[in-house]
Design an enzyme around this catalytic site. Structure first.
Site, PDB file in Angstrom:
ATOM      1  N   SER A   1       0.889  -1.382   0.013  1.00 50.22           N
ATOM      2  CA  SER A   1       0.097   0.065  -0.034  1.00 50.22           C
ATOM      3  C   SER A   1       0.861   1.106  -0.097  1.00 50.22           C
ATOM      4  O   SER A   1       1.759   1.425  -0.926  1.00 50.22           O
ATOM      5  CB  SER A   1      -0.865   0.011   1.268  1.00 50.22           C
ATOM      6  OG  SER A   1      -1.818   1.058   1.159  1.00 50.22           O
ATOM      7  N   ARG A   2       0.629   1.954   0.977  1.00 46.76           N
ATOM      8  CA  ARG A   2       1.641   3.389   1.091  1.00 46.76           C
ATOM      9  C   ARG A   2       3.085   2.844   0.973  1.00 46.76           C
ATOM     10  O   ARG A   2       3.878   3.523   0.598  1.00 46.76           O
ATOM     11  CB  ARG A   2       1.274   3.990   2.298  1.00 46.76           C
ATOM     12  CG  ARG A   2       1.957   5.454   2.456  1.00 46.76           C
ATOM     13  CD  ARG A   2       1.732   6.231   3.844  1.00 46.76           C
ATOM     14  NE  ARG A   2       2.172   7.416   4.065  1.00 46.76           N
ATOM     15  CZ  ARG A   2       3.503   7.579   4.734  1.00 46.76           C
ATOM     16  NH1 ARG A   2       4.105   6.662   5.201  1.00 46.76           N
ATOM     17  NH2 ARG A   2       3.587   8.779   4.762  1.00 46.76           N
TER      18      ARG A   2
END
Length: 288
Positions: A104-105
């Site tokens: 994700s991030r």
């Protein structure tokens, strides 16, 4: 003790910064740095790491998360500021080059790092993330204003209180992304601190603020062009809404990116789908 099954806790220091981490596998294996997602911590990789074989994997709590340092009150947790920390961690480990494993991030930060410093990154193994959401140039004044206003708001917000760990686990299970009990507990046990006889999140509340700097599509493509090393990307079929549709046009003509869509939610690497991901990533990450 089987080094593949149990992590070793470590603290990495560079400048005035301290990054907490877990080290998995064999120190003689290929070096891999693991970067978790927003409001998660290095426990995000507890299920996947033992399945990745003879690599030297270090999963960190990124700035503001888990047990790592918090940035100053006037700082911003924008994605670009994370790249310097990744290089600091690599230098602290004595790694001139390594692979990056990101969720994700953390996957976005991995790509930005690889684009800015391609000579230091061997390959990328990414889970449900690749690029930040692009912005339009005309939005820049509003993005800056929003980031400053939100930073003040979240800095002054009272910490959320949980009387027990179980209460925090329940809250995490039913957060933005649904998690099973085991995955939620792993993140919570690493991600809380003592507070008023109970617990509160250890994450820096500033992480909730919108970034004051965002990239447009041309800038994002420039990073992708520079990140020309081999990339394997797993996307969750029930992950972030519309991510597959948004990313496919960007990656379909890039020969260095292999894409697989796997059933599961956004944190699929922490749940039953972890074995399938490990089977695809393991030989890739073990390459010298």
């Amino acid at each position: 003790m089987n080094n593949h099954q149990f992590p070793r806790e470590m603290t990495l220091k560079f400048g005035s910064k301290k990054i907490a981490a877990r080290q998995w596998g064999s120190t003689s294996g290929a070096p891999v740095l693991a970067l978790h997602g927003w409001l998660d911590n290095c426990a995000s990789f507890d299920r996947l790491s033992p399945m990745l074989g003879d690599i030297h994997l270090v999963a960190i709590d990124m700035a503001g998360h888990g047990q790592s340092y918090h940035r100053s009150a006037d700082a911003n947790y924008n994605l670009l500021s994370e790249v310097e920390d990744i290089l600091g961690v690599m230098d602290s480990l004595g790694w001139q080059r390594c692979a990056l494993l990101g969720h994700s991030r953390g996957a976005i930060v991995a790509m930005l790092t690889a684009g800015a410093f391609p000579e230091r990154i061997k390959r990328l193994a990414l889970i449900d993330g690749l690029i930040p959401a692009p912005t339009e140039d005309c939005q820049a004044p509003f993005i800056l204003a929003k980031g400053i206003i939100q930073r003040k708001r979240y800095w002054e917000r009272k910490p959320r209180f949980f009387a027990t760990i179980d209460q925090a686990v329940s809250a995490r299970q039913n957060g933005l992304f649904q998690l099973d009990g085991d995955a939620a507990r792993r993140l919570v046990e690493r991600g809380v601190r003592a507070y008023n006889g109970g617990y509160t999140w250890s994450n820096d509340p500033q992480l909730l603020s919108s970034s004051s700097v965002k990239l447009n599509l041309n800038q994002i493509n420039a990073f992708l062009d520079k990140a020309a090393m081999p990339i394997r990307l797993v996307l969750a079929e029930s992950g972030i809404e519309d991510m597959i549709q948004r990313l496919k046009p960007l990656v379909e003509y890039r020969e260095n990116i292999e894409l697989r869509e796997i059933p599961g939610g956004h944190h699929l690497h922490m749940q039953a789908e972890a074995e399938g991901i490990a089977n695809w990533f393991r030989p890739f990450l073990q390459l010298p």
